[in-house]
Design a protein around this motif. Structure first.
Motif, PDB file in Angstrom:
ATOM      1  N   ASP A  47       0.838  -1.211   0.000  1.00  0.00           N
ATOM      2  CA  ASP A  47       0.000   0.000   0.000  1.00  0.00           C
ATOM      3  C   ASP A  47       0.867   1.252   0.000  1.00  0.00           C
ATOM      4  O   ASP A  47       0.576   2.245  -0.702  1.00  0.00           O
ATOM      5  N   THR A  48       1.926   1.259   0.769  1.00  0.00           N
ATOM      6  CA  THR A  48       2.805   2.436   0.838  1.00  0.00           C
ATOM      7  C   THR A  48       3.463   2.713  -0.507  1.00  0.00           C
ATOM      8  O   THR A  48       3.545   3.859  -0.963  1.00  0.00           O
ATOM      9  N   GLU A  49       3.944   1.655  -1.177  1.00  0.00           N
ATOM     10  CA  GLU A  49       4.583   1.830  -2.493  1.00  0.00           C
ATOM     11  C   GLU A  49       3.580   2.348  -3.522  1.00  0.00           C
ATOM     12  O   GLU A  49       3.893   3.210  -4.354  1.00  0.00           O
ATOM     13  N   ARG A  50       2.355   1.752  -3.439  1.00  0.00           N
ATOM     14  CA  ARG A  50       1.324   2.201  -4.402  1.00  0.00           C
ATOM     15  C   ARG A  50       0.974   3.673  -4.189  1.00  0.00           C
ATOM     16  O   ARG A  50       0.812   4.462  -5.139  1.00  0.00           O
ATOM     17  N   ILE A  51       0.870   4.064  -2.910  1.00  0.00           N
ATOM     18  CA  ILE A  51       0.548   5.462  -2.606  1.00  0.00           C
ATOM     19  C   ILE A  51       1.671   6.386  -3.083  1.00  0.00           C
ATOM     20  O   ILE A  51       1.439   7.469  -3.636  1.00  0.00           O
ATOM     21  N   SER A  52       2.933   5.941  -2.910  1.00  0.00           N
ATOM     22  CA  SER A  52       4.077   6.746  -3.357  1.00  0.00           C
ATOM     23  C   SER A  52       4.040   6.951  -4.862  1.00  0.00           C
ATOM     24  O   SER A  52       4.293   8.054  -5.376  1.00  0.00           O
ATOM     25  N   LYS A  53       3.733   5.858  -5.595  1.00  0.00           N
ATOM     26  CA  LYS A  53       3.644   5.966  -7.057  1.00  0.00           C
ATOM     27  C   LYS A  53       2.512   6.906  -7.467  1.00  0.00           C
ATOM     28  O   LYS A  53       2.632   7.715  -8.385  1.00  0.00           O
ATOM     29  N   GLU A  54       1.373   6.767  -6.732  1.00  0.00           N
ATOM     30  CA  GLU A  54       0.235   7.628  -7.066  1.00  0.00           C
ATOM     31  C   GLU A  54       0.565   9.095  -6.792  1.00  0.00           C
ATOM     32  O   GLU A  54       0.150   9.995  -7.531  1.00  0.00           O
ATOM     33  N   LEU A  55       1.342   9.330  -5.711  1.00  0.00           N
ATOM     34  CA  LEU A  55       1.743  10.701  -5.420  1.00  0.00           C
ATOM     35  C   LEU A  55       2.654  11.268  -6.509  1.00  0.00           C
ATOM     36  O   LEU A  55       2.545  12.444  -6.901  1.00  0.00           O
ATOM     37  N   VAL A  56       3.579  10.418  -7.007  1.00  0.00           N
ATOM     38  CA  VAL A  56       4.462  10.865  -8.092  1.00  0.00           C
ATOM     39  C   VAL A  56       3.659  11.212  -9.337  1.00  0.00           C
ATOM     40  O   VAL A  56       3.875  12.241  -9.989  1.00  0.00           O
ATOM     41  N   VAL A  57       2.704  10.294  -9.667  1.00  0.00           N
ATOM     42  CA  VAL A  57       1.851  10.545 -10.842  1.00  0.00           C
ATOM     43  C   VAL A  57       1.058  11.829 -10.651  1.00  0.00           C
ATOM     44  O   VAL A  57       0.888  12.654 -11.553  1.00  0.00           O
ATOM     45  N   LEU A  58       0.515  11.986  -9.406  1.00  0.00           N
ATOM     46  CA  LEU A  58      -0.284  13.182  -9.128  1.00  0.00           C
ATOM     47  C   LEU A  58       0.556  14.449  -9.241  1.00  0.00           C
ATOM     48  O   LEU A  58       0.118  15.464  -9.782  1.00  0.00           O
ATOM     49  N   GLN A  59       1.830  14.369  -8.735  1.00  0.00           N
ATOM     50  CA  GLN A  59       2.707  15.537  -8.848  1.00  0.00           C
ATOM     51  C   GLN A  59       2.993  15.887 -10.313  1.00  0.00           C
ATOM     52  O   GLN A  59       3.000  17.052 -10.696  1.00  0.00           O
TER      53      GLN A  59
END
Length: 246
Positions: A47-59
């Motif tokens: 979950d943490t890795e997925r959230i990190s990737k989603e944050l990068v995409v969002l940025q």
């Protein structure tokens, strides 16, 4: 490639800004709901890795949206600048159009004036009263056989009673024609007779003006004139061969 009107480009730019704002709002709301659900459960490493990737995409999405908004703002500013120049050009062209209209009206009046004189010019002196002559499309009267002496004021009053006024000789051609007429129609054995003309400096000493209000541009003065002898304020024309001194 295609072109579109400034108003349409302005509306497209404004629409793009509104659409980007709506997308960002939707993404923000979606992430808020997603993370609220996660607070009630235990987060795993995945979950943490997925959230990190989603944050990068969002940025990245946010950066792209910001750049797009900047480009849209530049395009909007450019369109506004073009619109200002268009307004300036419209104002300029309107002024030119009004100037042309005024010139056309003036030329039309001059044409009508010329037309009114054509019949007089083509038919000759029969359009002038008896005893008058036609010069430069205007009728003139010289009392050549009269022995009555008049002042400048009396002469002008006489002319106005006939529906005219003292002659205005404001060109070299008029001066030449007038003097030659007097020379050819006066008795050579008699002393030359002068005739008052519509020129005086009675309003301001030394400033000679014609009766129509225009200033004297070129004077055909005799030697020593004007000398203001006996407080002279009025001008006359004489049958002198050298019309430059008449």
């Amino acid at each position: 490639m295609f072109t579109m009107s400034p108003g349409r480009r302005y509306r497209l730019a404004a629409g793009s800004l509104a659409l980007l704002a709506a997308v960002l709002l939707i993404v923000d709301l979606g992430l808020g709901v997603h993370y609220n659900k996660l607070t009630d459960s235990h987060l795993t490493l995945d979950d943490t890795e997925r959230i990190s990737k989603e944050l990068v995409v969002l940025q990245d999405t946010y950066k792209t949206a910001v750049e797009t908004m900047k480009d849209a703002r530049k395009q909007l500013d450019s369109e506004m600048s073009r619109q200002t120049q268009t307004n300036w050009e419209l104002e300029h062209q309107t002024k030119r159009s009004n100037d042309y209209k005024s010139q056309m009206e003036k030329i039309t009046k001059e044409i009508e004036t010329t037309r009114s004189r054509l019949s007089m010019i083509s038919d000759g002196c029969k359009h002038c009263p008896a005893g008058w002559i036609l010069m430069n499309s205007v009728c003139y009267y010289f009392p050549l056989k009269s022995n009555i002496m008049k002042t400048w004021k009396e002469s002008r009053d006489f002319c106005q009673l006939q529906g005219g006024d003292l002659i205005i000789i404001d060109s070299q051609d008029k001066e030449n024609l007038t003097v030659n007429f007097l020379i050819n129609h006066q008795d050579a054995s008699e002393p030359p007779t002068g005739f008052w003309i519509g020129l005086s400096d009675s309003e301001e000493e030394g400033t000679w003006k014609w009766l129509d209000g225009t200033f004297l541009v070129q004077g055909y003065w005799n030697d020593g004139e004007p000398n203001n002898q006996d407080n002279e304020d009025c001008a006359a024309v004489y049958p002198i061969v050298n019309f430059f001194k008449a």
